[in-house]
Design a protein around this motif. Structure first.
Motif, PDB file in Angstrom:
ATOM      1  N   ASP A 120      68.129  49.482   4.781  1.00 41.81           N
ATOM      2  CA  ASP A 120      67.696  50.027   3.486  1.00 41.81           C
ATOM      3  C   ASP A 120      68.088  51.507   3.351  1.00 41.81           C
ATOM      4  O   ASP A 120      68.646  51.928   2.336  1.00 41.81           O
ATOM      5  CB  ASP A 120      66.180  49.840   3.350  1.00 41.81           C
ATOM      6  N   ARG A 121      67.828  52.296   4.402  1.00 39.34           N
ATOM      7  CA  ARG A 121      68.195  53.721   4.361  1.00 39.34           C
ATOM      8  C   ARG A 121      69.706  53.902   4.332  1.00 39.34           C
ATOM      9  O   ARG A 121      70.227  54.801   3.675  1.00 39.34           O
ATOM     10  CB  ARG A 121      67.600  54.475   5.564  1.00 39.34           C
ATOM     11  N   TYR A 122      70.412  53.036   5.082  1.00 42.46           N
ATOM     12  CA  TYR A 122      71.878  53.107   5.108  1.00 42.46           C
ATOM     13  C   TYR A 122      72.444  52.891   3.703  1.00 42.46           C
ATOM     14  O   TYR A 122      73.285  53.669   3.231  1.00 42.46           O
ATOM     15  CB  TYR A 122      72.437  52.057   6.084  1.00 42.46           C
ATOM     16  N   TYR A 217      72.243  54.365  11.573  1.00 37.99           N
ATOM     17  CA  TYR A 217      71.871  55.780  11.544  1.00 37.99           C
ATOM     18  C   TYR A 217      73.078  56.689  11.791  1.00 37.99           C
ATOM     19  O   TYR A 217      73.164  57.771  11.209  1.00 37.99           O
ATOM     20  CB  TYR A 217      70.729  56.064  12.524  1.00 37.99           C
ATOM     21  N   LEU A 218      74.010  56.250  12.623  1.00 39.01           N
ATOM     22  CA  LEU A 218      75.217  57.057  12.834  1.00 39.01           C
ATOM     23  C   LEU A 218      76.000  57.187  11.523  1.00 39.01           C
ATOM     24  O   LEU A 218      76.498  58.267  11.181  1.00 39.01           O
ATOM     25  CB  LEU A 218      76.095  56.448  13.935  1.00 39.01           C
ATOM     26  N   GLN A 219      76.095  56.075  10.775  1.00 34.85           N
ATOM     27  CA  GLN A 219      76.758  56.113   9.459  1.00 34.85           C
ATOM     28  C   GLN A 219      76.021  57.076   8.524  1.00 34.85           C
ATOM     29  O   GLN A 219      76.633  57.834   7.783  1.00 34.85           O
ATOM     30  CB  GLN A 219      76.767  54.718   8.819  1.00 34.85           C
ATOM     31  N   ILE A 220      74.675  56.992   8.579  1.00 34.56           N
ATOM     32  CA  ILE A 220      73.862  57.884   7.734  1.00 34.56           C
ATOM     33  C   ILE A 220      74.144  59.344   8.100  1.00 34.56           C
ATOM     34  O   ILE A 220      74.367  60.185   7.231  1.00 34.56           O
ATOM     35  CB  ILE A 220      72.360  57.552   7.890  1.00 34.56           C
ATOM     36  N   PHE A 221      74.142  59.657   9.415  1.00 31.84           N
ATOM     37  CA  PHE A 221      74.388  61.035   9.842  1.00 31.84           C
ATOM     38  C   PHE A 221      75.768  61.519   9.392  1.00 31.84           C
ATOM     39  O   PHE A 221      75.927  62.658   8.965  1.00 31.84           O
ATOM     40  CB  PHE A 221      74.236  61.176  11.366  1.00 31.84           C
ATOM     41  N   ARG A 222      76.765  60.633   9.496  1.00 29.78           N
ATOM     42  CA  ARG A 222      78.109  61.016   9.036  1.00 29.78           C
ATOM     43  C   ARG A 222      78.089  61.372   7.554  1.00 29.78           C
ATOM     44  O   ARG A 222      78.672  62.372   7.134  1.00 29.78           O
ATOM     45  CB  ARG A 222      79.087  59.863   9.290  1.00 29.78           C
ATOM     46  N   ALA A 223      77.428  60.522   6.760  1.00 28.31           N
ATOM     47  CA  ALA A 223      77.351  60.772   5.316  1.00 28.31           C
ATOM     48  C   ALA A 223      76.592  62.068   5.026  1.00 28.31           C
ATOM     49  O   ALA A 223      76.981  62.857   4.166  1.00 28.31           O
ATOM     50  CB  ALA A 223      76.663  59.592   4.630  1.00 28.31           C
ATOM     51  N   GLN A 231      69.862  71.707   1.916  1.00 25.26           N
ATOM     52  CA  GLN A 231      68.536  71.117   1.724  1.00 25.26           C
ATOM     53  C   GLN A 231      68.614  69.586   1.849  1.00 25.26           C
ATOM     54  O   GLN A 231      67.774  68.955   2.491  1.00 25.26           O
ATOM     55  CB  GLN A 231      68.006  71.499   0.341  1.00 25.26           C
ATOM     56  N   GLY A 232      69.648  69.003   1.234  1.00 22.52           N
ATOM     57  CA  GLY A 232      69.839  67.551   1.296  1.00 22.52           C
ATOM     58  C   GLY A 232      70.035  67.085   2.721  1.00 22.52           C
ATOM     59  O   GLY A 232      69.458  66.088   3.155  1.00 22.52           O
ATOM     60  N   ARG A 233      70.854  67.868   3.475  1.00 28.39           N
ATOM     61  CA  ARG A 233      71.100  67.527   4.882  1.00 28.39           C
ATOM     62  C   ARG A 233      69.795  67.566   5.666  1.00 28.39           C
ATOM     63  O   ARG A 233      69.477  66.653   6.418  1.00 28.39           O
ATOM     64  CB  ARG A 233      72.088  68.519   5.494  1.00 28.39           C
ATOM     65  N   HIS A 234      69.036  68.637   5.460  1.00 24.13           N
ATOM     66  CA  HIS A 234      67.780  68.813   6.196  1.00 24.13           C
ATOM     67  C   HIS A 234      66.835  67.655   5.911  1.00 24.13           C
ATOM     68  O   HIS A 234      66.217  67.092   6.809  1.00 24.13           O
ATOM     69  CB  HIS A 234      67.119  70.142   5.822  1.00 24.13           C
ATOM     70  N   LYS A 235      66.749  67.274   4.629  1.00 26.76           N
ATOM     71  CA  LYS A 235      65.835  66.209   4.223  1.00 26.76           C
ATOM     72  C   LYS A 235      66.232  64.885   4.882  1.00 26.76           C
ATOM     73  O   LYS A 235      65.383  64.158   5.435  1.00 26.76           O
ATOM     74  CB  LYS A 235      65.853  66.064   2.690  1.00 26.76           C
ATOM     75  N   ALA A 236      67.517  64.571   4.864  1.00 29.38           N
ATOM     76  CA  ALA A 236      67.981  63.309   5.429  1.00 29.38           C
ATOM     77  C   ALA A 236      67.750  63.266   6.950  1.00 29.38           C
ATOM     78  O   ALA A 236      67.270  62.276   7.483  1.00 29.38           O
ATOM     79  CB  ALA A 236      69.449  63.095   5.106  1.00 29.38           C
ATOM     80  N   PHE A 237      68.069  64.397   7.621  1.00 27.03           N
ATOM     81  CA  PHE A 237      67.864  64.427   9.070  1.00 27.03           C
ATOM     82  C   PHE A 237      66.384  64.326   9.420  1.00 27.03           C
ATOM     83  O   PHE A 237      66.003  63.646  10.365  1.00 27.03           O
ATOM     84  CB  PHE A 237      68.448  65.710   9.679  1.00 27.03           C
ATOM     85  N   THR A 239      64.063  62.861   7.921  1.00 29.81           N
ATOM     86  CA  THR A 239      63.487  61.515   7.799  1.00 29.81           C
ATOM     87  C   THR A 239      64.090  60.567   8.824  1.00 29.81           C
ATOM     88  O   THR A 239      63.395  59.741   9.388  1.00 29.81           O
ATOM     89  CB  THR A 239      63.697  60.915   6.388  1.00 29.81           C
ATOM     90  N   CYS A 240      65.404  60.705   9.092  1.00 28.36           N
ATOM     91  CA  CYS A 240      66.068  59.708   9.938  1.00 28.36           C
ATOM     92  C   CYS A 240      65.853  59.915  11.434  1.00 28.36           C
ATOM     93  O   CYS A 240      65.709  58.952  12.178  1.00 28.36           O
ATOM     94  CB  CYS A 240      67.557  59.683   9.643  1.00 28.36           C
ATOM     95  N   LEU A 241      65.840  61.156  11.883  1.00 34.48           N
ATOM     96  CA  LEU A 241      65.694  61.381  13.323  1.00 34.48           C
ATOM     97  C   LEU A 241      64.369  60.847  13.877  1.00 34.48           C
ATOM     98  O   LEU A 241      64.369  60.172  14.911  1.00 34.48           O
ATOM     99  CB  LEU A 241      65.887  62.866  13.669  1.00 34.48           C
ATOM    100  N   PRO A 242      63.225  61.112  13.197  1.00 30.73           N
ATOM    101  CA  PRO A 242      61.971  60.554  13.718  1.00 30.73           C
ATOM    102  C   PRO A 242      61.990  59.022  13.745  1.00 30.73           C
ATOM    103  O   PRO A 242      61.491  58.414  14.693  1.00 30.73           O
ATOM    104  CB  PRO A 242      60.909  61.059  12.741  1.00 30.73           C
ATOM    105  N   HIS A 243      62.580  58.380  12.707  1.00 29.00           N
ATOM    106  CA  HIS A 243      62.683  56.922  12.695  1.00 29.00           C
ATOM    107  C   HIS A 243      63.399  56.462  13.964  1.00 29.00           C
ATOM    108  O   HIS A 243      62.957  55.567  14.667  1.00 29.00           O
ATOM    109  CB  HIS A 243      63.513  56.418  11.509  1.00 29.00           C
ATOM    110  N   LEU A 244      64.544  57.089  14.209  1.00 26.90           N
ATOM    111  CA  LEU A 244      65.374  56.688  15.341  1.00 26.90           C
ATOM    112  C   LEU A 244      64.623  56.897  16.659  1.00 26.90           C
ATOM    113  O   LEU A 244      64.702  56.066  17.573  1.00 26.90           O
ATOM    114  CB  LEU A 244      66.680  57.494  15.328  1.00 26.90           C
ATOM    115  N   ALA A 245      63.869  58.000  16.743  1.00 20.71           N
ATOM    116  CA  ALA A 245      63.100  58.286  17.966  1.00 20.71           C
ATOM    117  C   ALA A 245      62.054  57.204  18.211  1.00 20.71           C
ATOM    118  O   ALA A 245      61.921  56.690  19.334  1.00 20.71           O
ATOM    119  CB  ALA A 245      62.429  59.653  17.843  1.00 20.71           C
ATOM    120  N   VAL A 246      61.318  56.809  17.159  1.00 15.58           N
ATOM    121  CA  VAL A 246      60.263  55.800  17.308  1.00 15.58           C
ATOM    122  C   VAL A 246      60.867  54.453  17.691  1.00 15.58           C
ATOM    123  O   VAL A 246      60.380  53.763  18.587  1.00 15.58           O
ATOM    124  CB  VAL A 246      59.455  55.650  16.001  1.00 15.58           C
TER     125      VAL A 246
END
Length: 297
Positions: A120-122, A217-223, A231-237, A239-246
C-alpha cells in the motif's frame, strides 16, 4: 487417535519467578504492557471506525492490524498474568490447543497484513497515479480477507499437526504460553518431523513476504531520495523506517523461535524471543503506525 497424549490432560507453563514479590512484579509489568496495547489499539479502532475521513485503504489496513494486535496479546498475556497472580502454572489441554491455534492464526495474519501495508505504501509513494485503481475498496477487502483466510488455514494445519503427536516427555512447556516448538520438545522422538517440515515451509513463506516488504521499502526510499522537498523526504523516511524496524524485529524473532534447533537450549533466550515477537509488537504498533500521523491525532 492420540496415543499417550490422552494421558496429558493439562500442561504446565513456565513459572517466571519462585518468590511472591517477583511474581507480582511480573504480573505488574505484563499488566502495564497489556493495558498499553488495549488503549493504543482501542483508540485506533475507535478513531478509524468513527471518522469518515479515515475510511481510506491505509487506515482500513491499520484497523485490521489493531484488531489482530488486540487478539494476539489477549491470547497469551492474560493467562500468564493470572498464573503469576494465583501462583500456579497449569493450563488445560484445550486451553493450550487454543493458545497455539490463535497465536499462529493472529501472528500469521498480521504478517500477511504487514506485507499488504508495505505494498500500500509502495503504490502510494511510487505509483500515486495508479493508487485509486490498484487499491480500490474491493481490492482492499479482498486482500484483507486473503490475509485472514491464510492465517486461519495455517493455524488449523499447525494445530492439528502438533496436537496429533504422541507426547512422552512430560507436560512442562518451557515458555509462558503454549508455543509449537516447546510442545514438539515434549513429543516422542522422531514423531515431530512432519510438523517440523510444515513449520519450515511456513517460515520460508514468511521469509518470502519479508523479502517482498524489504524490496518495497527500498523502492520507496529510492523514490523518496528523488523528492525535491526536504520536508517530503523527512516525512516519508520517518513513517517508513519505523515500519521496517518493527517488521524486521517481528520476523527475525519469529524465525529464531521456530527454526532454532532444539539442541540450542536456552530458556532465557526462548523467553526474550517470544516476548519480542508476541508481546512487544501489539504494544508498540499503535505508537509506530499512528503517533507520527496528523490525521489520526
Amino acid at each position: 487417535e492420540m496415543p499417550n497424549s490422552s494421558s496429558v490432560t493439562e500442561f504446565l507453563l513456565l513459572a517466571f519467578a519462585d518468590t511472591r514479590e517477583l511474581q507480582l512484579l511480573h504480573f505488574g509489568l505484563f499488566l502495564g504492557i497489556y493495558l498499553a496495547a488495549l488503549l493504543g489499539n482501542g483508540l485506533i479502532l475507535t478513531a478509524v471506525a468513527c471518522h469518515h475521513r479515515l475510511h481510506t485503504p491505509m487506515y482500513f489496513f491499520l484497523l485490521n492490524l489493531a484488531l489482530l494486535d488486540l487478539g494476539s496479546i489477549s491470547t497469551t498475556v492474560p493467562k500468564a498474568m493470572a498464573n503469576s497472580l494465583w501462583n500456579t502454572r497449569a493450563i488445560s489441554y484445550a486451553g493450550c490447543a487454543a493458545q497455539v491455534f490463535f497465536s499462529v492464526f493472529l501472528v500469521g495474519t498480521e504478517f500477511s497484513l504487514l506485507t499488504i501495508m508495505a505494498y500500500d505504501r509502495y503504490v502510494a509513494i511510487c505509483k500515486p497515479l495508479h493508487y485509486g485503481s490498484l487499491l480500490g475498496s474491493r481490492a482492499c477487502a479482498t486482500m484483507a480477507a486473503a490475509a485472514w483466510g491464510s492465517g486461519f488455514l495455517t493455524a488449523v494445519l499447525h494445530t492439528a499437526n502438533t496436537f496429533s503427536l504422541p507426547l512422552c516427555q512430560g507436560n512442562a512447556v518451557e515458555q509462558f504460553f503454549c508455543e509449537i516448538p516447546q510442545i514438539l520438545k515434549l513429543s516422542c522422538s522422531g514423531t515431530y518431523l512432519r510438523e517440523a517440515g510444515v513449520l519450515v515451509f511456513s517460515v520460508s513463506l514468511v521469509f518470502g513476504c519479508f523479502v517482498f516488504i524489504v524490496v518495497s521499502y527500498l523502492q520507496i526510499f529510492r523514490a523518496v531520495l528523488r523528492m525535491p522537498s526536504e520536508q517530503g523526504r523527512h516525512k516519508a523516511f520517518s513513517t517508513c523506517l519505523p515500519h521496517l524496524a518493527v517488521v524486521s524485529l517481528f520476523v527475525i524473532t519469529a524465525m529464531v523461535a521456530y527454526l532454532k534447533p532444539p539442541s540450542i537450549f536456552s530458556p532465557s533466550l526462548d523467553l526474550v524471543v517470544a516476548v519480542l515477537y508476541l508481546v512487544v509488537p501489539p504494544a508498540v504498533n499503535p505508537v509506530i503506525y499512528s503517533m507520527r500521523n496528523k490525521e489520526l491525532k
